[in-house]
Design an enzyme around this catalytic site. Structure first.
Site, short mmCIF file in Angstrom:
data_model
loop_
_atom_site.label_atom_id
_atom_site.label_comp_id
_atom_site.label_asym_id
_atom_site.label_seq_id
_atom_site.Cartn_x
_atom_site.Cartn_y
_atom_site.Cartn_z
N CYS A 257 37.70 8.96 -6.57
CA CYS A 257 36.56 9.88 -6.49
C CYS A 257 35.28 9.18 -6.05
CB CYS A 257 36.36 10.62 -7.80
SG CYS A 257 35.97 9.56 -9.20
N CYS A 426 -6.99 4.43 3.71
CA CYS A 426 -7.70 4.32 2.44
C CYS A 426 -7.47 5.60 1.65
CB CYS A 426 -9.19 4.10 2.70
SG CYS A 426 -10.21 4.15 1.21
N CYS A 429 -11.17 7.60 1.46
CA CYS A 429 -11.85 8.24 2.60
C CYS A 429 -10.94 8.50 3.78
CB CYS A 429 -13.04 7.37 3.05
SG CYS A 429 -12.53 5.78 3.76
N CYS A 440 -4.65 -1.42 -9.70
CA CYS A 440 -5.03 0.00 -9.67
C CYS A 440 -3.82 0.92 -9.62
CB CYS A 440 -5.93 0.29 -8.46
SG CYS A 440 -7.63 -0.33 -8.64
N HIS A 471 -9.97 -6.70 -11.74
CA HIS A 471 -8.92 -6.47 -10.74
C HIS A 471 -9.04 -7.46 -9.59
CE1 HIS A 471 -7.99 -2.00 -11.91
NE2 HIS A 471 -8.04 -2.81 -12.97
N HIS A 508 33.51 10.48 -13.55
CA HIS A 508 33.97 11.17 -12.34
C HIS A 508 32.79 11.38 -11.39
CE1 HIS A 508 36.29 13.69 -9.73
NE2 HIS A 508 35.52 14.74 -9.94
#
Length: 594
Positions: A257, A426, A429, A440, A471, A508
């Site tokens: 199968c 971006c 924008c 982020c 960041h 299965h």
């Protein structure tokens, strides 16, 4: 007259004048003239100066556009062969019309001439049918690759027709059978001449008249994929295409199968991997490629039931998972180029991608898009190029443990932001992005999907927030020579299309396949849907069934889906949402044909 310079229509509503125009008539207009009439302008009723095909004159009639429907050149050419006009209109409105457009030169068809059924082959795009002379033998369910039975001294034996023709010194039409059991006389040779390949003592050559359809499948027609009727004027018209029903797809055999569902999902309704069927391969692996093409894929697409006791089963002995089977076939046998090339420091190549998530993923009812993005984010991966076929393994381990009770299929995967190279927009924008911030990725302020990429201005603004001062945005690889013209949302997105899903429940495997352009064009395949007979002398019955309920649930919002109780979901939809094991996506631009 260049046919491509014209626009074609079929009359679907009786025009006010002239009254003699029949429904189903086909007319045309120069494309330039058509474009000058602004027929798409809302609220405007326009009459077009059209000329009718097959008219005794070239008179131009002004017909209201609301009385016509536009046709492609291919559709017009095909419909023109259907007569009379009312019959033509009937087939234009029938689902079988679109299916019939798939008929190509070389396709085997059945035609009905008066009360007689004849087998033929399409010889030209204008539907010329080559009908060979009819032997004493008229059972049209018996042809190449048919499953048949013959009576031998010890009783009935079963096999597949591998060759049809005449042997030297014999007047009767003969067939070469590959038998289920080793009770034959050769490996496909007669007096040193090879007619087909099979294991030793599995070949038997008998008269065509001695064969009859396998009584185990006596209600099954092996040539029911497409039927044409030949009317009294010698014109062909499509009757039906049978895709759904019992004994359709691939017949399950032993523990096959996983293989049946994988092959059905890959090849029944998609051509994205057809290159592996035609590429050059080694002499020792050529028979495997030939079996895959001629004994499995071609019969499968003709809606003929494929018996998986064929030689191909022996390739996958001992394989228990679809991904292992696919790797064996693609890599070790056919030496296909890896489908997936990811860039993580250096390019890594593979045929399937296993989705892994970190413990802080926060996903509850994820889409496939979210799963892929989170997996790539946690692994620091990027795609080196757009894959022709993307095979994704869901985050489940073994045959029981599932990380999510439900997964929402993404009908399209947007992989633009997953590519290591190429212009990106971006997210703020829409201008060209130059930086990406992995920190982020899970920011709740932004969208739930997609990597977070920014232009320089937006990146500076976003990361001036006190919570994002830590960041560390990274520079993107912007293609050389690319100039941002300041036009937001103008970049082309790279998307892949979902065409099949493999599912597993209680050890299965089954598969779901998207067979058409509409939301509810889904079919469900189970190679062992039923069984006839006992364990030793019985056989499995495969089945393909329509499952439009899948599309119904896919049209729901995530909130609606979250409220669905699996056991109460209609039809087989529960299995798609709750038991998904592998998702198959394709790049439509890389299919050999559509």
């Amino acid at each position: 007259m260049n046919p491509s310079d014209y626009v074609y229509f079929i009359i679907t509503k009786k025009p006010e004048s002239p009254l003699h125009i029949k429904l189903g008539s086909i007319c045309y207009i120069r494309e330039y003239t058509y474009n000058t009439h602004n027929v798409s302008q809302p609220g405007r009723r326009t009459k077009l100066p059209v000329t009718f095909l097959k008219s005794l004159n070239n008179i131009i009639y002004n017909i209201d556009v609301i009385c016509m429907e536009k046709l492609s050149l291919e559709e017009a050419d095909f419909l023109l062969a259907c007569e009379p006009e009312d019959e033509r209109l009937h087939w234009f409105r029938d689902n079988a019309f679109q299916a019939s457009l798939g008929l190509t030169v070389g396709t085997n068809v059945m035609v009905k001439e008066e009360d007689e059924m004849l087998m033929g082959v399409i010889r030209s795009g204008s539907m010329d049918i080559d009908i060979p002379s009819v032997e004493a033998h008229t059972d049209l369910s018996i042809s190449l690759n048919s499953v048949v039975e013959v009576t031998l001294g010890k009783g009935n034996s079963y096999g597949i027709i591998r060759w049809i023709g005449r042997l030297p010194g014999r007047e009767d039409k003969m067939v070469g059978l590959e038998l289920e059991e080793a009770c034959g006389v050769s490996d496909g040779t007669v007096h040193g001449v090879r007619y087909f390949d099979c294991p030793p003592k599995r070949a038997l050559f008998v008269k065509l008249m001695s064969c009859r359809p396998d009584s185990r499948f006596q209600n099954i027609s092996a040539q029911n994929n497409m039927m044409l009727e030949l009317d009294k004027n010698g014109k062909f018209r499509v009757v039906e295409k049978l895709l759904i029903g019992r004994m359709k797809g691939i017949q399950g055999h032993c523990n096959s199968c996983y293989m049946d569902s994988a092959l059905f999902g890959l090849f029944s309704c998609s051509s994205v991997l057809d290159s592996m069927l035609f590429k050059a391969t080694t002499p020792q692996d050529a028979p495997i490629q030939r079996i895959l093409l001629h004994d499995i894929v071609n019969p499968l697409r003709r809606c003929v039931c494929v018996s998986s006791f064929a030689s191909f089963v022996r390739v996958a002995v001992g394989r228990q998972y679809p991904e292992e089977f696919l790797i064996i076939v693609m890599h070790h046998i056919l030496v296909l180029e890896p489908l997936l090339k990811s860039a993580a420091g250096k390019v890594q190549e593979s045929y399937c991608y296993q989705i892994f998530l970190d413990q802080n993923h926060s996903l509850v009812l994820p889409t496939v898009q979210q799963l892929l993005e989170h997996s790539f984010h946690s692994g620091g991966l990027k795609l080196a190029e757009v894959p022709s076929c993307l095979i994704l393994q869901m985050p489940r381990f073994g045959k029981k443990f599932k990380m999510f009770s439900k997964i929402i299929p993404s009908l399209e995967l947007d992989i633009t932001d997953l590519l290591s190279e190429g212009p990106q927009q971006c997210i703020m924008c829409g201008h060209m992005a130059v930086e990406e911030c992995a920190d982020c990725f899970k920011e709740p302020v932004f969208s739930q999907t997609g990597f977070k990429v920014f232009c320089k201005t937006c990146s500076t603004q976003v990361h001036s927030h006190p919570q994002r001062l830590s960041h560390q945005p990274a520079a993107l690889e912007v293609p050389k020579g690319y100039i941002d013209r300041g036009i937001p949302h103008s970049l082309t997105r790279d998307r892949l299309e979902l065409f099949a899903v493999l599912c597993i429940e209680t050890s299965h495997y089954v598969s779901f396949v998207k067979h058409g352009p509409n939301t509810r064009d889904w079919i469900f395949f189970d190679s062992m849907a039923d069984r006839e007979g006992g364990q030793r002398d019985g056989f499995n019955i495969p089945e393909v069934q329509a499952c439009p309920e899948v599309g119904m649930y896919l049209e729901m919002s995530p909130a609606e889906l979250a409220n669905q109780v699996p056991r109460d979901m209609k039809g087989v939809a529960k299995r798609l949402f709750c038991d998904a094991y592998m998702y198959l996506y394709r790049s439509t631009s890389m299919c050999l044909y559509r």
